[in-house]
Design a protein around this motif. Structure first.
Motif, PDB file in Angstrom:
ATOM      1  N   MET A 296      -5.441   3.728   5.203  1.00 50.66           N
ATOM      2  CA  MET A 296      -5.683   2.703   4.185  1.00 50.66           C
ATOM      3  C   MET A 296      -6.529   1.544   4.702  1.00 50.66           C
ATOM      4  SD  MET A 296      -4.168   3.690   1.405  1.00 50.66           S
ATOM      5  CE  MET A 296      -4.217   2.147   0.498  1.00 50.66           C
TER       6      MET A 296
ATOM      7  N   ARG B 207      -9.629  -0.090   2.779  1.00 47.34           N
ATOM      8  CA  ARG B 207      -9.272  -0.837   1.568  1.00 47.34           C
ATOM      9  C   ARG B 207      -8.491  -2.103   1.904  1.00 47.34           C
ATOM     10  NH1 ARG B 207      -6.848   3.567  -2.574  1.00 47.34           N
ATOM     11  NH2 ARG B 207      -7.195   5.188  -1.014  1.00 47.34           N
TER      12      ARG B 207
ATOM     13  N   THR C   4      -8.889   5.871  -8.088  1.00 49.44           N
ATOM     14  CA  THR C   4      -9.761   5.217  -7.104  1.00 49.44           C
ATOM     15  C   THR C   4     -10.982   4.566  -7.738  1.00 49.44           C
ATOM     16  OG1 THR C   4     -10.957   7.303  -6.689  1.00 49.44           O
ATOM     17  CG2 THR C   4      -9.034   6.821  -5.294  1.00 49.44           C
TER      18      THR C   4
ATOM     19  N   HIS D 162       0.860  -1.187   0.000  1.00 53.55           N
ATOM     20  CA  HIS D 162       0.000   0.000   0.000  1.00 53.55           C
ATOM     21  C   HIS D 162       0.890   1.229   0.000  1.00 53.55           C
ATOM     22  CE1 HIS D 162       0.684   0.743   4.385  1.00 53.55           C
ATOM     23  NE2 HIS D 162       0.877  -0.563   4.375  1.00 53.55           N
TER      24      HIS D 162
ATOM     25  N   ARG E  62      -9.613  -6.044   1.121  1.00 52.74           N
ATOM     26  CA  ARG E  62      -8.769  -6.981   0.376  1.00 52.74           C
ATOM     27  C   ARG E  62      -8.479  -8.226   1.196  1.00 52.74           C
ATOM     28  NH1 ARG E  62      -3.940  -3.085  -0.993  1.00 52.74           N
ATOM     29  NH2 ARG E  62      -2.942  -4.999  -1.714  1.00 52.74           N
TER      30      ARG E  62
END
Length: 261
Positions: A53, A56, A226, A46, A60
């Protein structure tokens, strides 16, 4: 490695925060992971700031856990609660001025921003991998997913435990990274947002062309940085299933190898 917190998410994924020296990190493991049933690991790359973060990253990680994989991310140098990094902050400021002026970003700025970061992050990631693979519920093999893409390239070259990588073409590419890419031989799944306002599309295409891997695929979608479509994660998931999850051998027969299906 020292675990500092633990909680079970609503889908059964175990989320544990840890520290490795001064480096914070997060480990996510699927519910069934145990010493008797260890799981493969995906390292999540990242662009810094675990708290920023986190939405996201956890999305994931949950997607990977549904496929039977653990995931882990560590904090980037100069980000989050780690000490400030003056040289990197200056390089980012110079980059922002160049972008705001509408002109091209010079190689000198890209090198100052990216190459020292790669030199710092890669050894830290390898140290984290040592600690993670020592856990009884983590058995390998190992994949890498995300960006900064130059970090993924260096790891693919120097870390033999990483068997496959899903790379995000959303960061600047130093010329030295193009040369390193020729040494990459592991399978690659590369995601490119075609209209990424923070990415030099031609540099990303040149990097993909430079990779030495016999198996490499480029997945380009319309949209900005994004605007990654939700189905992009499904394609990346199938890639890691092919390369990190092997069916068990049946009696008298060897385990099946990847057929590309």
């Amino acid at each position: 490695m020292r675990f500092t917190s633990e909680r079970r998410l609503d889908d059964g994924v175990l989320e544990r925060e840890f520290t490795l020296g001064e480096i914070p990190g997060i480990l996510w493991t699927p519910g069934p992971a145990s010493a008797s049933a260890p799981v493969p690991l995906i390292l999540l790359g990242h662009q810094g700031g675990l708290k920023r973060m986190y939405p996201r990253l956890v999305a994931r990680a949950r997607h990977s856990a549904a496929e039977g994989f653990a995931s882990a991310a560590i904090e980037m140098p100069g980000s989050g609660d780690r000490p400030r990094w003056a040289d990197a902050e200056q390089a980012r400021a110079d980059l922002r001025r160049a972008l705001d002026a509408g002109g091209p970003v010079g190689e000198e700025i890209i090198d100052r921003l990216i190459l020292p970061l790669v030199d710092k992050v890669v050894p830290e990631t390898r140290a984290a991998l040592d600690a993670l693979l020592a856990l009884p519920e983590i058995g390998g093999p190992v994949g890498y997913s995300g960006g900064v893409i130059a970090i993924g390239v260096r790891l693919a070259v120097v870390e033999p435990r990483i068997l496959a990588a899903g790379l995000f073409a959303g960061s600047f590419v130093p010329r030295a990274t193009l040369e390193e890419a020729r040494k990459v031989t592991i399978p690659l799944h590369v995601l490119l947002q075609w209209d990424d306002e923070e990415n030099d599309r031609q540099a990303a295409l040149n990097l993909f062309d430079a990779f030495g891997s016999k198996e490499k695929s480029l997945h380009a979608n319309m949209g900005g940085h994004t605007g990654v479509p939700p189905w992009a994660g499904d394609a990346a998931g199938r890639f890691f299933v092919r390369h990190l999850r092997r069916p068990p051998a049946t009696s008298g027969q060897p385990a099946d190898t990847d057929s590309g299906r």
